[in-house]
Design a protein around this motif. Sequence first.
Motif, PDB file in Angstrom:
ATOM      1  N   ALA A 156       0.641  -1.360  -0.008  1.00  0.00           N
ATOM      2  CA  ALA A 156      -0.188  -0.083   0.015  1.00  0.00           C
ATOM      3  C   ALA A 156       0.910   1.201  -0.081  1.00  0.00           C
ATOM      4  O   ALA A 156       0.417   2.288  -0.422  1.00  0.00           O
ATOM      5  N   ASP A 157       2.136   1.061   0.604  1.00  0.00           N
ATOM      6  CA  ASP A 157       2.834   2.299   0.573  1.00  0.00           C
ATOM      7  C   ASP A 157       3.330   2.702  -0.890  1.00  0.00           C
ATOM      8  O   ASP A 157       3.565   3.634  -1.194  1.00  0.00           O
ATOM      9  N   LEU A 158       3.888   1.552  -1.557  1.00  0.00           N
ATOM     10  CA  LEU A 158       4.225   1.748  -2.841  1.00  0.00           C
ATOM     11  C   LEU A 158       3.022   2.333  -3.782  1.00  0.00           C
ATOM     12  O   LEU A 158       3.235   3.372  -4.586  1.00  0.00           O
ATOM     13  N   LEU A 159       1.718   1.993  -3.442  1.00  0.00           N
ATOM     14  CA  LEU A 159       0.563   2.325  -4.462  1.00  0.00           C
ATOM     15  C   LEU A 159       0.264   3.358  -4.018  1.00  0.00           C
ATOM     16  O   LEU A 159      -0.565   4.152  -4.815  1.00  0.00           O
ATOM     17  N   PRO A 213       2.382   9.040  -6.128  1.00  0.00           N
ATOM     18  CA  PRO A 213       1.876   9.446  -7.176  1.00  0.00           C
ATOM     19  C   PRO A 213       1.683   8.777  -8.535  1.00  0.00           C
ATOM     20  O   PRO A 213       2.759   7.862  -8.826  1.00  0.00           O
ATOM     21  N   GLY A 214       0.742   8.801  -9.289  1.00  0.00           N
ATOM     22  CA  GLY A 214       0.705   7.751 -10.531  1.00  0.00           C
ATOM     23  C   GLY A 214       1.526   8.567 -11.559  1.00  0.00           C
ATOM     24  O   GLY A 214       1.945   7.406 -12.489  1.00  0.00           O
ATOM     25  N   ASP A 215       2.154   9.438 -11.450  1.00  0.00           N
ATOM     26  CA  ASP A 215       3.328   9.865 -12.640  1.00  0.00           C
ATOM     27  C   ASP A 215       4.499   9.749 -12.150  1.00  0.00           C
ATOM     28  O   ASP A 215       5.434  10.383 -12.897  1.00  0.00           O
ATOM     29  N   LYS A 248      -4.035  13.215  -6.472  1.00  0.00           N
ATOM     30  CA  LYS A 248      -4.730  13.607  -7.639  1.00  0.00           C
ATOM     31  C   LYS A 248      -4.636  12.218  -8.359  1.00  0.00           C
ATOM     32  O   LYS A 248      -5.573  11.980  -9.218  1.00  0.00           O
ATOM     33  N   GLY A 249      -3.939  11.286  -8.132  1.00  0.00           N
ATOM     34  CA  GLY A 249      -4.031  10.040  -8.871  1.00  0.00           C
ATOM     35  C   GLY A 249      -2.675   9.246  -8.230  1.00  0.00           C
ATOM     36  O   GLY A 249      -1.388   9.855  -7.901  1.00  0.00           O
ATOM     37  N   THR A 250      -2.782   7.805  -7.863  1.00  0.00           N
ATOM     38  CA  THR A 250      -1.723   7.015  -7.480  1.00  0.00           C
ATOM     39  C   THR A 250      -1.397   5.967  -8.221  1.00  0.00           C
ATOM     40  O   THR A 250      -2.094   5.662  -9.476  1.00  0.00           O
ATOM     41  N   LEU A 251      -0.456   5.157  -7.882  1.00  0.00           N
ATOM     42  CA  LEU A 251      -0.140   4.019  -8.643  1.00  0.00           C
ATOM     43  C   LEU A 251      -1.244   2.987  -8.602  1.00  0.00           C
ATOM     44  O   LEU A 251      -1.166   1.997  -9.287  1.00  0.00           O
ATOM     45  N   ALA A 252      -1.932   2.947  -7.572  1.00  0.00           N
ATOM     46  CA  ALA A 252      -2.942   2.017  -7.135  1.00  0.00           C
ATOM     47  C   ALA A 252      -3.724   1.881  -8.387  1.00  0.00           C
ATOM     48  O   ALA A 252      -4.654   0.973  -8.784  1.00  0.00           O
ATOM     49  N   GLU A 253      -4.132   3.169  -9.194  1.00  0.00           N
ATOM     50  CA  GLU A 253      -4.863   3.444 -10.203  1.00  0.00           C
ATOM     51  C   GLU A 253      -4.140   2.979 -11.575  1.00  0.00           C
ATOM     52  O   GLU A 253      -5.110   3.150 -12.499  1.00  0.00           O
TER      53      GLU A 253
END
Length: 577
Positions: free
Chosen positions: A295-298, A301-303, A493-498
């Motif tokens: 969860a820490d990794l995810l 930020p998604g970018d 605004k967007g994370t790696l989980a997405e």
Amino acid sequence: MSLRSRARTALHPLVLLFVLGAAATCGRGAEERTAPSAPATVTAPAPAPAPDGLLGEVVVRAPQSLWDELRTALGTAGASLPKSLGSGVAASFALPLAVAAGLDGSRPIVAALGVSEGALGGALAARVKSGEALVRELTLGRDPSHEAVVEGGVTVLRPRRAPLGDLVPSLGVVDDHVVLASSERALAEYGRYLARTLARAAPPDEALVATLAPIALRTGARELVERTVGALRARLLATPVAGFVDLEAATAAVRDLLDGLTGVRITAGLAGDRVRIGAELAGRVFDTGPDAVAADLLAMPGDSLLAAAWGEGLPARTQMAARSAAQLAGGLGSAVGEPERVALREALELVAAGRGDHAAIGLRCTGMGLTALATGDLAAADRARRGLEALLALADRKLLDGWLAPRGLGFAHRRTRVANVPLDVERVRLAPRAPAERPPVAPAASSAGAAPAPPPARAATPVDLLLALGDARFALAAGAEADDGLGALFTPKGTLAEVPTSAPALGALPGPARWLVWVDSAGVAACLAGKPGSRAPAQALLALGRRTGGDGAGWVALDAPVQLLAEVLALGSDNEP
């Protein structure tokens, strides 16, 4: 042929096999895993022993099928590859078309790599429809291309005309297998073992299996580590951070890991258009300790170009604090006396004790530059705060001036608030000094043993480091857009989980990971080119974990786009001298 050329010739088949194995699908039925029928022979020659100095072996179970799947997975790029595996092998090694026509792509391809009398050598063996027929076609007729010489059970096929290119292997036949080798010596050493022992063994369930012997890990891998560290050291010496980076400690850690290995088994497969490569690490690789929290990794930020999460117990954090204090003191030079060294170590040890067992980092690239992020849990927030206050007090005592002033930089810090962050934030700023505040640059010392003067001061952009400490977690951002980066950790605004590939990649891991590393290679390339965000993401996950059971053995897993693997292999080929 030079040793370097022979090594390249030996490794080229192994790279090809690796790509083939990467094209294996995960949905094969049990009926496809049955061993192929034995060839119709009256008396099979006796198995041959493994050659001395054997470093590793590779088995590809059904190469033509994998070749077809690879071409499909690569899309447009795959359409340019030959339809036949035999044609691909013949084109890669400038072999006669007779070899391509005779190759039986339904039977396993096997390969081996080793060292003999200090020289690296290797060979690849593939089943042909008839070894005798292949020898006749190449050596008889009106214009034979080869001549045959039988040596030690291997029919060596020597070209009558000089071959084109420097990647043309020595060619031979053992029974019904064609053997490609780095030299005639390798033909003799590996040919009979590959055709009469390795190829006869029951094929693996996996599409590709590669095994590495301990000697390969303690020689070749060690040499690679030493070369890499040497190159990094040369580059770091020309930078202001040279004194702060402990390459020796990192190198020692890698050496310890390699020394603990007793063997490696690698497998490969494909899930959609992504390669999944796994490695089982035998031996004592990991001590007991906390695992990473996915969860820490995810939550990064998604970018993010790069993100990593890991687990680290208190003993390891305390050791790292002591090493970091010594490195910092060494990098700061004569300004750090013994009292300051002790205070620096105690402050870092307080921070280590206050931190929890889990942490994660990330790296973003925008038009403004790079921004580093970090977050993690806190085991004792009060200790972490006391350690941070002690570090800031040391900086206020002008401890950093000896390093910053010659570079035209000043240090300042204050407590502030940042948008989207619900906590007080410590802002540490490194900013250019006014010209009147800059000390004169001393002339370079004339003695050969003296350190050179610092480089002339040049204009610099202020760099902020922001740190927020809560009761249970901390967050940090540093770089070009630290404010926005810290805010993204609290109000994303967007994370790696997405990211669509993140959940399947993590779900395919064999167990909890000690380390998780996420890389967007396309984003890194775009950032280095000065055009961040200009390329579609090509994201890969690398994970390292400890096998359950308490014996210290471990595993490695890589999930990456097939196209990315092809680009890496093509880049390596283009860079060969």
